[in-house]
Scaffold this active site. Structure first.
Site, PDB file in Angstrom:
ATOM      1  CB  CYS A   1      -1.789   0.236   8.537  1.00 57.37           C
ATOM      2  SG  CYS A   1      -0.581   1.549   8.667  1.00 57.37           S
TER       3      CYS A   1
ATOM      4  CG  ASN B   1      -0.345  -0.231   2.511  1.00 55.59           C
ATOM      5  OD1 ASN B   1       0.767  -0.749   2.581  1.00 55.59           O
ATOM      6  ND2 ASN B   1      -1.015   0.136   3.568  1.00 55.59           N
TER       7      ASN B   1
ATOM      8  CD  GLU C   1       5.089  -0.450  13.076  1.00 58.20           C
ATOM      9  OE1 GLU C   1       3.892  -0.143  13.208  1.00 58.20           O
ATOM     10  OE2 GLU C   1       5.982  -0.073  13.858  1.00 58.20           O
TER      11      GLU C   1
HETATM   12  P1  NDP Z   1       1.041  -9.145   3.586  1.00 64.23           P
HETATM   13  O1  NDP Z   1       1.126  -9.562   4.999  1.00 64.23           O
HETATM   14  O2  NDP Z   1       0.300  -9.972   2.630  1.00 64.23           O
HETATM   15  O3  NDP Z   1       2.518  -8.985   2.965  1.00 64.23           O
HETATM   16  C1  NDP Z   1       3.504  -8.156   3.525  1.00 64.23           C
HETATM   17  C2  NDP Z   1       4.861  -8.588   3.011  1.00 64.23           C
HETATM   18  O4  NDP Z   1       5.208  -9.864   3.526  1.00 64.23           O
HETATM   19  C3  NDP Z   1       4.923  -8.718   1.483  1.00 64.23           C
HETATM   20  O5  NDP Z   1       6.173  -8.284   1.040  1.00 64.23           O
HETATM   21  C4  NDP Z   1       4.754 -10.211   1.311  1.00 64.23           C
HETATM   22  O6  NDP Z   1       5.258 -10.681   0.094  1.00 64.23           O
HETATM   23  C5  NDP Z   1       5.576 -10.725   2.462  1.00 64.23           C
HETATM   24  N1  NDP Z   1       5.311 -12.114   2.840  1.00 64.23           N
HETATM   25  C6  NDP Z   1       4.258 -12.903   2.502  1.00 64.23           C
HETATM   26  N2  NDP Z   1       4.381 -14.127   3.097  1.00 64.23           N
HETATM   27  C7  NDP Z   1       5.530 -14.093   3.819  1.00 64.23           C
HETATM   28  C8  NDP Z   1       6.207 -15.011   4.669  1.00 64.23           C
HETATM   29  N3  NDP Z   1       5.724 -16.245   4.887  1.00 64.23           N
HETATM   30  N4  NDP Z   1       7.358 -14.637   5.261  1.00 64.23           N
HETATM   31  C9  NDP Z   1       7.853 -13.388   5.081  1.00 64.23           C
HETATM   32  N5  NDP Z   1       7.267 -12.463   4.282  1.00 64.23           N
HETATM   33  C10 NDP Z   1       6.117 -12.807   3.665  1.00 64.23           C
HETATM   34  O7  NDP Z   1       0.500  -7.662   3.672  1.00 64.23           O
HETATM   35  P2  NDP Z   1       0.059  -6.735   2.487  1.00 64.23           P
HETATM   36  O8  NDP Z   1       1.155  -6.534   1.518  1.00 64.23           O
HETATM   37  O9  NDP Z   1      -1.258  -7.261   2.018  1.00 64.23           O
HETATM   38  O10 NDP Z   1      -0.127  -5.319   3.223  1.00 64.23           O
HETATM   39  C11 NDP Z   1      -1.334  -4.924   3.733  1.00 64.23           C
HETATM   40  C12 NDP Z   1      -1.341  -5.093   5.239  1.00 64.23           C
HETATM   41  O11 NDP Z   1      -0.288  -4.332   5.798  1.00 64.23           O
HETATM   42  C13 NDP Z   1      -2.603  -4.574   5.876  1.00 64.23           C
HETATM   43  O12 NDP Z   1      -3.093  -5.504   6.811  1.00 64.23           O
HETATM   44  C14 NDP Z   1      -2.160  -3.313   6.616  1.00 64.23           C
HETATM   45  O13 NDP Z   1      -2.917  -2.979   7.723  1.00 64.23           O
HETATM   46  C15 NDP Z   1      -0.738  -3.630   6.937  1.00 64.23           C
HETATM   47  N6  NDP Z   1       0.035  -2.403   7.087  1.00 64.23           N
HETATM   48  C16 NDP Z   1       0.456  -2.027   8.329  1.00 64.23           C
HETATM   49  C17 NDP Z   1       1.138  -0.859   8.519  1.00 64.23           C
HETATM   50  C18 NDP Z   1       1.603  -0.452   9.887  1.00 64.23           C
HETATM   51  O14 NDP Z   1       2.427   0.428   9.988  1.00 64.23           O
HETATM   52  N7  NDP Z   1       1.129  -1.062  10.953  1.00 64.23           N
HETATM   53  C19 NDP Z   1       1.441   0.033   7.401  1.00 64.23           C
HETATM   54  C20 NDP Z   1       0.981  -0.452   6.137  1.00 64.23           C
HETATM   55  C21 NDP Z   1       0.307  -1.638   6.003  1.00 64.23           C
HETATM   56  P3  NDP Z   1       4.287 -10.808  -1.165  1.00 64.23           P
HETATM   57  O15 NDP Z   1       3.612  -9.492  -1.355  1.00 64.23           O
HETATM   58  O16 NDP Z   1       5.236 -11.091  -2.223  1.00 64.23           O
HETATM   59  O17 NDP Z   1       3.328 -11.912  -0.832  1.00 64.23           O
END
Ligand code: NDP
Length: 512
Positions: free
Chosen positions: A282, A153, A248
């Site tokens: 988020c 995002n 986060e």
């Molecule tokens: P995901 O949890 O799907 O993915 C986050 C990252 O983790 C991506 O790079 C993803 O790769 C990677 N990933 C996936 N599986 C694994 C694994 N088993 N081990 C290590 N890394 C892995 O989140 P989103 O990308 O869908 O992001 C949206 C979410 O992020 C929302 O829930 C939002 O609330 C949260 N968010 C929180 C923030 C905060 O500051 N608290 C800020 C922004 C977002 P890939 O994409 O290649 O699958």
């Protein structure tokens, strides 16, 4: 297009197992990037590890000079940076400018100024008889190689932005961007090179979830931003090697509007921060609680303002307010939450469905007659929806606001500032704004992090850079006796004397 510029790099780094990157506003494939294997990630981490000592040795000032070069590079190349973010996320250029470029450049400036101060040796005073006269301090020493795993995002601010304090602390970094939005991270690799970063100080491992898991295995510390579900997996994986992590995660941020609030300001804030970035933030407003006497007036303002929003493929600045749904499966979640609410008695007063035609869009949607039996009030929607619930009073609003497994951010609206602060202090969340929304994120000296299932650890503030370091406690005895009083051999007379000192110092009969 970002695609054309990124493709040679992707091809060069590639291999057969490439990931296609889509522009969600048009549906076009705009680039391919390599899907890095575990072996490739291990090799990147090994290169980063070899580069770390040199990077640490160039001192805070040396690192700040390079990061400042990166800050200026981002601003000089802002058109290209914004275009790349817009192309891979489908967000309007304004969201890329303010919530990504402004935030990240401000953060670089902040860390360049504050890193040295926050990581300076911390002198510790003696608090015990046994440490009298000792020199003691805590030194913050970089972990080595930090892995930053980012979401789709905010591909600049929540990915590269989190690398900045890690780098300033003297770590080298392997960044694993989301497979959905990897192009901005690759652009940052180019920027860091042009800013004069030594080889392998900042490396990008594009790839999918397996690549992320390999990063957790290969590095010395992980900062993860993403969903709570994946955050759990990251923590589990990190437990195998006892690798420290900060998380986060998701949120379900409440907004509480009391009857004496400035309704116009509150409604503008709700519409902006409910729908900004397509609600894919988020800390966006995910649910609103409004006191009964002003509920109708507030809802009517929200309806009018939401109807005026312009949505579509992002064009020139000023052309649309709301862009696309960046990640394809997210549309199903948004639709499921809206349908579930309607089935349980909610009413859609604006929007409510996917937009027909090219690209992936969901209409800005306002829901009323909602309650906590509905997913839209309890699960993270992460889309352009604003469910509004009528409450009797502030106490009911507070109870409902805290009735969640999340605890990221929140806001409370009232003209009675004393009461506002008193109520704010009872909200269970990492942050609460009174009569404001989201602005705490721009205050880089305020910690930003989640309670409950919204995460652990923070970004920003002193804690946001110390987390990238081991704390090393050092105690120095300049001159000491040949044998301390508590050393062997134990003697009855000495024990008696120590017993008397204990009673004298702690006076067990006298409560403090
Ligand atoms: P995901 O949890 O799907 O993915 C986050 C990252 O983790 C991506 O790079 C993803 O790769 C990677 N990933 C996936 N599986 C694994 C694994 N088993 N081990 C290590 N890394 C892995 O989140 P989103 O990308 O869908 O992001 C949206 C979410 O992020 C929302 O829930 C939002 O609330 C949260 N968010 C929180 C923030 C905060 O500051 N608290 C800020 C922004 C977002 P890939 O994409 O290649 O699958």
């Amino acid at each position: 297009m970002a695609t054309v510029e990124q493709q040679p790099q992707a091809a060069q780094n590639g291999g057969g197992n490439a990931i296609a990157v889509e522009n969600p506003a048009t549906g076009e494939t705009i680039a391919h990037v390599p899907n890095r294997s575990a072996d490739e990630v291990a090799e990147l981490a090994a290169r980063a590890r070899r580069a770390q000592r040199g990077w640490e040795a160039i001192s805070f000032d040396g690192r700040a000079a390079i990061m400042d070069g990166m800050r200026r590079w981002l601003v000089r190349n802002r058109d290209r940076v914004i275009r790349t973010i817009v192309d891979e996320t489908g967000k309007p250029p304004e969201d890329a400018l303010v919530a990504e470029l402004f935030i990240t450049t401000d953060e670089i400036k902040f860390w360049n100024k504050k890193a040295k101060k926050y990581l300076a040796d911390e002198k510790v005073r003696p608090n015990s008889l046994f440490t009298l006269g000792k020199k003691m301090y805590v030194r913050y020493r970089p972990y080595g190689v930090v892995g930053v795993i980012g979401p789709w995002n905010y591909p600049l601010s929540n990915s590269f932005g989190d690398c900045v304090p890690a780098l300033m602390a003297g770590n080298t970094v392997v960044l694993k961007p989301s497979e959905v939005t990897p192009l901005t991270a690759l652009l940052c690799e180019e920027g860091m090179r042009e800013a004069g970063a030594p080889d392998d100080v900042f490396l990008v491992a594009t790839g999918d979830g397996a690549t992320g898991a390999a990063v957790v295995d290969a590095v010395d510390m992980v900062h993860f931003t993403g969903s709570t579900r994946t955050g759990r997996k990251v923590m589990q994986k990190a437990a195998e090697t006892l690798t420290p992590v900060t998380l986060e995660l998701g949120g379900k941020d409440p907004m509480i509007v009391l009857s004496d609030a400035d309704l116009e300001r509150a409604a503008n804030a709700a519409v902006w921060h409910g729908f900004m970035n397509g609600g894919q933030t988020c800390i966006s407003v995910e649910r609103v609680y409004v006191e009964e006497p002003v509920y109708d007036e507030f809802v009517s303002k929200i309806v009018q303002k939401t109807k005026a929003l312009r949505q579509g493929p992002p064009g020139a600045p000023g052309s649309v307010d709301i862009g696309a749904v960046t990640f394809a499966p997210q549309s199903d979640i948004i639709e499921r939450h809206v349908n579930d609410a309607v089935e349980k008695g909610a009413r859609v007063v604006v929007g409510g469905k996917r937009r027909e035609g090219q690209g992936r869009f969901f209409e800005p949607t306002v829901l009323v007659d909602v309650d906590h039996s509905m997913q839209c009030m309890t699960e993270e929607t992460f889309g352009p929806t604003l469910p509004i619930m009528k409450v009797r009073d502030a106490e009911e609003a507070l109870k409902l606001a805290n009735d969640t497994r999340y605890g990221l951010s929140s806001s409370l609206w009232t003209k009675d500032l004393g009461r506002g602060e008193e109520l704010a202090n009872r909200i269970e969340a990492g942050a609460t704004c009174v009569n404001d929304i989201n602005t705490n994120y721009a205050a880089t000296d305020l910690p930003m992090g989640g309670w409950k299932e919204s995460g652990m650890g923070v970004r920003h503030s002193a804690a946001g850079i110390r987390k990238y370091c081991h704390g090393h406690s050092v105690l120095v005895t300049r001159v000491g006796p040949k044998r301390e009083i508590n050393y062997f051999p134990y003697k009855r007379g000495v024990s008696k004397a120590l017993d008397r000192v204990l009673v004298m110092l702690h006076r067990p009969g006298r409560p403090k």
